[in-house]
Each structure stands twice: as structure tokens, then as C-alpha cells.
Design an enzyme around this catalytic site. Sequence first.
Site, short mmCIF file in Angstrom:
data_model
loop_
_atom_site.label_atom_id
_atom_site.label_comp_id
_atom_site.label_asym_id
_atom_site.label_seq_id
_atom_site.Cartn_x
_atom_site.Cartn_y
_atom_site.Cartn_z
N GLU A 70 -4.09 -8.91 0.43
CA GLU A 70 -3.28 -7.91 0.18
C GLU A 70 -3.49 -6.86 -0.87
OE1 GLU A 70 -0.32 -6.81 1.89
OE2 GLU A 70 -0.86 -8.57 3.39
N ASP A 86 -0.90 3.84 7.12
CA ASP A 86 -0.89 3.00 8.49
C ASP A 86 0.27 3.08 9.26
OD1 ASP A 86 1.12 1.74 7.10
OD2 ASP A 86 0.12 -0.16 7.03
#
Length: 297
Positions: free
Chosen positions: A75, A91
Site C-alpha cells: 500500500e 484511480d
Amino acid sequence: MHTSRTHRLAAVAAAATLAAGAAWAATTAQAAPDGPAAPAVTAPAVTAPAAPAPAAGGLTPDQRRRADQLVSVFENGTTEIQYGYAENINDGRGVTAGRAGFTTNDGDALKVVRAYTAVSPDNPLTRFIPELERLAATGSGDTRGLPEADYIAAWKQAAQDPAFRQVQDDQVDQRYFTPAMNQADQLGLTTALARAELYDASIQHGNGSEYDALPALISRTDAKVGLPSAAGERAWLDAFFDIRIDDLNNPANASTADEWRKSVDRVECLRRIAATGNYDLDGPFGITAFGSDYTIG
């Protein structure tokens, strides 16, 4: 009663120590027959080493820590959990923030901020709740109304508060770790690596009813090779890697497609761990993810 190998070895050691103590006492008494009686000798107690205590989700504390470190590498590019991370990665999910990438478009971040406000009402993120509610209701990735820069700065500020970090930990457990471990229990998965893979997939894919979510990935894996009890856990896990990689390359949610295709190496990294045979996540061990090397401790 069944005794573990550790307990059997401890019992043998204890018996040997007691026997040695008795022999020494007898020898001492014989060496001075006319003198005062030799003092009684008490053999030292032998305590068996404690076995690692299993944590919630069937992982020991060390295994859970290593699973968290792996997720943190995927992450945030570091083994140190990043509570203050906040960024729009374009995103389609708005701002991604915190240790598990809580997003603004789907209610993830909203739940975190609400939970934080419940324990600390006067915090820098409270004022964003109305706009976070609107974004969650519409599924919008448009963060201009927050506004984005102010929200990111407030998140970083809040991350200095131990209460906010604890809220993030609790949210990860409730919404990602525990659901993934429940799925692992239902599947009968026993290895730490398989459980860590489901945990990581839970964080990236979610646990909803969507085609891209963890339950759907599991269903497609079962359809491909059968249940782990039939296919064998290692074969099932390898098939799950394939299914997940295919989903990252061809997600149903088109807005995530570009970023998800770039993230395939998080799955390949776990597959490389499997190739070494370290299914128990014994550490420390080294990994390579996205071209960088890390030590999982």
C-alpha cells in the site's frame, strides 16, 4: 490426554533433572556417613517454553505483524504502517488515505472519520463529514468539494493523534482482517501465507458482492480447482493467485483498471514467498516488491 512434542520434551528434561538431583544427594550422604545428615537437595523446576499464542484470525502475533508489514509495503512502499498517508492516486476512488487506503468515494474514509469523531469530537476531520457523506452516497471520485488539499492536510494532522491511529487499526480489523479470516475459516485454510493473501485481497478488493471483491474471487477459485480440502491448500492458493491477477488485469470496475494493472506485483510477491516454502511466514525474510527490497521482521 494428548501431549505436544514440546511438552513431552519438557517432561523428559524434568525427569532427568530430578534424577540427577537425587543421585547427587545420595552420593553426598555416602561421602560423610559419620557426620551430620546431608541437607536435602531440591531439583530446580523445569518450565516448558510457551508455545506462540494464536491471535485472532488463526495467526500468531508475529505472523499478524508480518502480514501487516506486507500489506504496508504493497500500500505504501514501507514496512512501517503509514497512518498519515493521504493522496489522490487517480484511480476513480477519490483520496486514498491511511494504513489501509481508506477511500472517499465509497464510504471507507467516512466510516473512519465517523468512528474517530465518536471518540474525539473536536478533531480536524469532523468538518469533512457532510461532503464525505455526499461522495459516499453518489460514489463520486470528485474531491473538489472537500476540498482535496484541505482534507489531505487534516488527515495528516489527525494521524499524529494516537486515538486516530487506534481507530484506523480497529477499522482494519472490523472491515478487512476479520471478514478475510472468516472466509479463511470457512475454506479450512491453515497456513499463514494463505490467510495473509486473503487479508491483502480483502483490503484491495473489498468484501462486498461485486465481481472484483474477495468473495467473488474465492468463488471463481473454487470453480476452477475445487475447495482447498479437495485441491490441497497450496494448489488452491496458487489458483487464487491466478484468479486475482486476472481480476487486477481485467477488473469489472473500469475506473480502477489502470492502477490495478500496476499492482499485480503485490500478488506475485506473495507467490514468490510461496515458492520459497515459507508458508508459515517465519521471519525475518526478504522480499522484492515493485522493484524494491524489504525485510519482513
